[in-house]
Design an enzyme around this catalytic site. Structure first.
Site, PDB file in Angstrom:
ATOM      1  N   CYS A 174      44.981  23.029  79.266  1.00 10.82           N
ATOM      2  CA  CYS A 174      45.099  22.531  80.640  1.00 10.82           C
ATOM      3  C   CYS A 174      44.900  21.030  80.780  1.00 10.82           C
ATOM      4  O   CYS A 174      45.647  20.365  81.500  1.00 10.82           O
ATOM      5  CB  CYS A 174      44.157  23.303  81.563  1.00 10.82           C
ATOM      6  SG  CYS A 174      42.386  23.067  81.222  1.00 10.82           S
ATOM      7  N   MET A 212      71.255  57.522 121.688  1.00  8.58           N
ATOM      8  CA  MET A 212      71.550  56.819 122.939  1.00  8.58           C
ATOM      9  C   MET A 212      73.017  57.038 123.295  1.00  8.58           C
ATOM     10  O   MET A 212      73.892  56.221 123.003  1.00  8.58           O
ATOM     11  CB  MET A 212      71.222  55.328 122.800  1.00  8.58           C
ATOM     12  CG  MET A 212      69.739  55.047 122.625  1.00  8.58           C
ATOM     13  SD  MET A 212      69.353  53.291 122.454  1.00  8.58           S
ATOM     14  CE  MET A 212      70.055  52.951 120.852  1.00  8.58           C
ATOM     15  N   ASP A 244      50.025  21.837  89.374  1.00  7.60           N
ATOM     16  CA  ASP A 244      49.427  22.286  88.116  1.00  7.60           C
ATOM     17  C   ASP A 244      50.527  22.581  87.098  1.00  7.60           C
ATOM     18  O   ASP A 244      51.270  23.545  87.247  1.00  7.60           O
ATOM     19  CB  ASP A 244      48.595  23.549  88.375  1.00  7.60           C
ATOM     20  CG  ASP A 244      47.752  23.930  87.171  1.00  7.60           C
ATOM     21  OD1 ASP A 244      47.926  23.332  86.100  1.00  7.60           O
ATOM     22  OD2 ASP A 244      46.908  24.837  87.305  1.00  7.60           O
ATOM     23  N   HIS A 304      39.047  24.169  84.685  1.00  3.10           N
ATOM     24  CA  HIS A 304      40.506  24.082  84.645  1.00  3.10           C
ATOM     25  C   HIS A 304      40.908  22.724  85.206  1.00  3.10           C
ATOM     26  O   HIS A 304      40.270  22.207  86.135  1.00  3.10           O
ATOM     27  CB  HIS A 304      41.151  25.215  85.441  1.00  3.10           C
ATOM     28  CG  HIS A 304      42.653  25.183  85.398  1.00  3.10           C
ATOM     29  ND1 HIS A 304      43.353  25.062  84.222  1.00  3.10           N
ATOM     30  CD2 HIS A 304      43.584  25.237  86.393  1.00  3.10           C
ATOM     31  CE1 HIS A 304      44.640  25.059  84.484  1.00  3.10           C
ATOM     32  NE2 HIS A 304      44.817  25.153  85.791  1.00  3.10           N
TER      33      HIS A 304
END
Length: 693
Positions: free
Chosen positions: A279, A484, A358, A335
């Site tokens: 990361c 209907m 990210d 992270h």
């Protein structure tokens, strides 16, 4: 016709322009400018040729970027000289002005200003004169401009611009909340060749490959560029920069060995995806590329970072009795991602500023592994309907945690829960110093506060709506009943649902009117208006009775009724509208063939239709037609008047003329009930022989 200038060469005035545009740190001898800001080039004319004469010398400028420049995409722009000087106001148009050089009559000082929202990238520069004379003046690169107030990445602090755009060194934080360690990193965005690599990343992205024109045009928008970078820094869906590896590493470079972004970017440009990253490496490379392109960017570390796989904002950690992890949800010790600074005209001014994105591949977004950019303000406020991927980032910093143990009998027992363990000590490097800057308050309200709990509940509410494809607020729809049939009375219902966290007072109106098949509105045949109070989560049913005595006279032969509903939230003055068109059912027609059909033999057909109306039908008739059944003319049988709820009956004789399968079509018509159609399939056999008779 004015004089045509013979241009011997063009001096791009690299030293002056690069200093003025804060691009002098790029080592290459090339012109790199920032959009919305003027730069000056010197045109050196051939001695003895025509001189530049203000007001008489006429020419225009053409700039182009991308492989398929088009005026419609703003990747090709042609513009004339302006009457006055070109300033740095950063208008959303390209501009140019020219004056004779001060030191010699054989030079022209040409000032150019790129549009403040021009697509970034490599441009060609051309001077177009009369008689079709076109002269190439060279190339230049346009970047985003945090110094220009009209640019979407404008940042009004010089110290922040120096930190988030010009600084090539930084600190990335790792460890645990109790022991935060700073990792020094060399972003190296101004190293030799890096800017070209950054532009190559844009050119290698799948969106460019599929539609280069649209992609190059979209590079005017830092939101778009940041989202492309989020996808391209990892190689999960494409030949992006870094391959991720969180297991045993036996080849390539261990993520912990990298000390800078430049080496990674150069390796990628030479050989393709680089092995390996985790990361902080993904984030550091994304930061370097963003800064190189002119987007202010910072690396951010979240301690106790949740990975919510099922998007319920809850980390459910399930263990066996020997504490083996049985769940997909997880909480990382830390992270790392990036925040980029930009305006969000797609969301509203209140969401301008830092946007989280990210590049680490965790979950897909719109089908690819990318995440963001999402406004920090939306994440903090729990506004999870805001683009992009706000629910996932919100969960990373603010998910609740529930831990359970699965017993041998399969029963799951909760052993703990926490609302405070996720999203701690969110950190980035301070501006102008090597101190850690805690920005947790930018991502979330004070942990455990009433405001934080309120935001979390709102976020859960918004997330559930989003998973259902709904938006927060009031939702209105119309529900119709079955059966209907024209002539009957029936009820339609407006459903008003409150997806807000509090009750709402609304005015609600329901309209009904006839309509033709072409959409032309006719007479009104029903109306209701009332003020209603809708509780949070409540679905309120508001009926409207449609009676034949009201809608019958308004009907067109198409027998269509358009029903519309409109609600107005008295607090927010938000409007909701719903609309449906009723297609009234026709009465059934009974067609009976009495016996078999044979060629040249007569057979009787009985026709029956029940009058569905509470009134008499006048001038009733049946018309039948069928290939090989009725000859060259339809058969018409008039039956006169039929009373309310009565039956119209008719008999006709058919003499088929051809064997085989065919269709008998029948139309009923009257003054009050028009064009009722039905049909049956019939099988006509060959003519009967004398023996058969």
């Amino acid at each position: 016709m004015g004089p045509v200038l013979e241009i011997e060469r063009c001096d791009l005035n690299l030293t002056t322009n690069r200093v003025n545009h804060h691009t002098e740190l790029y080592p290459e001898e090339r012109l790199v400018v920032r959009r919305g800001q003027p730069f000056c080039v010197t045109l050196c004319l051939k001695p003895g040729g025509d001189k530049f004469k203000p007001g008489r010398s006429s020419f225009s400028i053409t700039v182009q970027t991308g492989p398929l420049p088009r005026k419609e995409s703003d990747t090709e722009v042609n513009f004339d000289l302006s009457d006055g000087s070109v300033d740095g106001s950063g208008d959303s148009t390209w501009a140019a002005s020219a004056v004779a050089g001060p030191s010699a009559a054989d030079t022209v000082l040409l000032t150019l200003r790129p549009s403040a929202d021009a697509p970034i990238g490599l441009y060609s520069l051309r001077l177009d004169q009369e008689r079709g004379v076109k002269t190439s003046l060279g190339h230049f690169t346009v970047l985003f401009n945090p110094w220009c107030p009209r640019d979407a990445v404008y940042m009004n602090s010089e110290s922040k611009r120096r930190e988030y755009v010009l600084s090539q060194h930084g600190l990335i934080y790792r460890g645990t909340p109790k022991r935060i360690m700073a990792l020094p990193w060399n972003y190296g965005q101004f190293e030799e060749g890096i800017l070209d690599v950054c532009l190559k990343i844009l050119d290698d992205n799948p969106k460019f490959v599929s539609d280069a024109d649209q992609d190059c045009s979209a590079r005017r928008n830092p939101v778009y560029v940041t989202r492309v970078l989020s996808a391209m820094i990892n190689s999960q869906d494409d030949r992006g920069v870094l391959v991720g590896n969180w297991g045993e590493i036996t080849d390539g470079v261990h993520p912990g060995e990298w000390v800078g972004s430049g080496d990674i970017l150069r390796k990628w440009a030479q050989t393709g995806p680089v092995r390996y990253g985790q990361c902080w490496v993904f984030a550091a490379v994304a930061c370097a590329v963003s800064r190189a392109l002119g987007i202010p960017c910072r690396v951010v570390t979240n301690f106790g970072s949740a990975h919510d796989t099922d998007a319920n904002l809850l980390i459910e950690k399930l263990y066996s009795e020997d504490l083996e992890n049985l769940s997909d949800d997880s909480i990382w010790n830390f992270h790392v991602w990036v925040d980029s600074w930009m305006a969000r005209p797609d969301l509203g001014k209140e969401y301008n500023g830092w946007q989280a994105s990210d590049p680490t591949p965790q979950e897909t977004s719109e089908g690819i592994f990318c995440c963001g950019p999402a406004p920090l303000k939306a994440i903090k406020q729990g506004e999870l309907t805001k683009k992009y991927d706000a629910p996932f980032i919100f969960a990373e910093v603010n998910a609740d945690v529930v831990e359970m143990i699965r017993l041998p009998n399969g029963k799951e027992v909760q052993i703990s829960n926490s609302t405070k363990s996720v999203g701690q000590c969110i950190s980035t490097k301070s501006v102008g110093s090597n101190q850690r800057h805690d920005i947790t308050h930018k991502y979330k309200c004070a942990e455990g506060s009433e405001e934080e709990r309120r935001v979390f509940e709102k976020a859960q509410h918004h997330n559930k709506l989003q998973q259902k494809g709904l938006e927060p607020g009031l939702h209105l729809k119309i529900k119709l009943v079955e059966g209907m049939v024209v002539g009957s009375d029936f009820e339609i219902v407006a459903l008003l649902t409150n997806h807000c966290m509090d009750s709402r007072s609304c005015s609600l109106m329901i309209f009904a009117q006839s309509v033709s098949y072409k959409g032309k509105q006719g007479k009104s045949c029903g109306f209701s208006s009332q003020t209603v109070e809708v509780q949070p989560g409540e679905e309120l049913r508001v009926p409207l009775e449609l009676e034949y005595q009201s809608y019958g006279p308004a009907l067109t032969p198409d027998r269509l009724i358009q029903v519309s509903a409109l609600s107005v939230d008295k607090q927010s003055m938000d409007y909701c509208k719903a609309q449906k068109t009723i297609v009234l059912d026709e009465p059934d027609m009974d067609i009976q063939v009495l016996g078999e059909m044979h060629v040249n033999s007569s057979v009787q057909v009985d026709l029956t239709l029940s009058n569905p109306l509470p009134e008499a039908l006048h001038k009733c008739s049946f018309t039948a037609e069928g290939a090989g059944l009725t000859g060259t003319q339809p058969i018409v049988v008039k039956v006169g008047d039929v009373g309310p709820k009565g039956e119209a009956r008719a008999h006709m004789e058919l003499s088929p003329t051809a064997a085989g399968s065919t269709v008998l079509l029948v139309n009923f018509d009257s003054k009050e009930l028009r064009n009722i159609k039905s049909f049956i399939h019939v099988d006509v056999k060959k003519a009967q022989t004398t023996a058969n008779i």
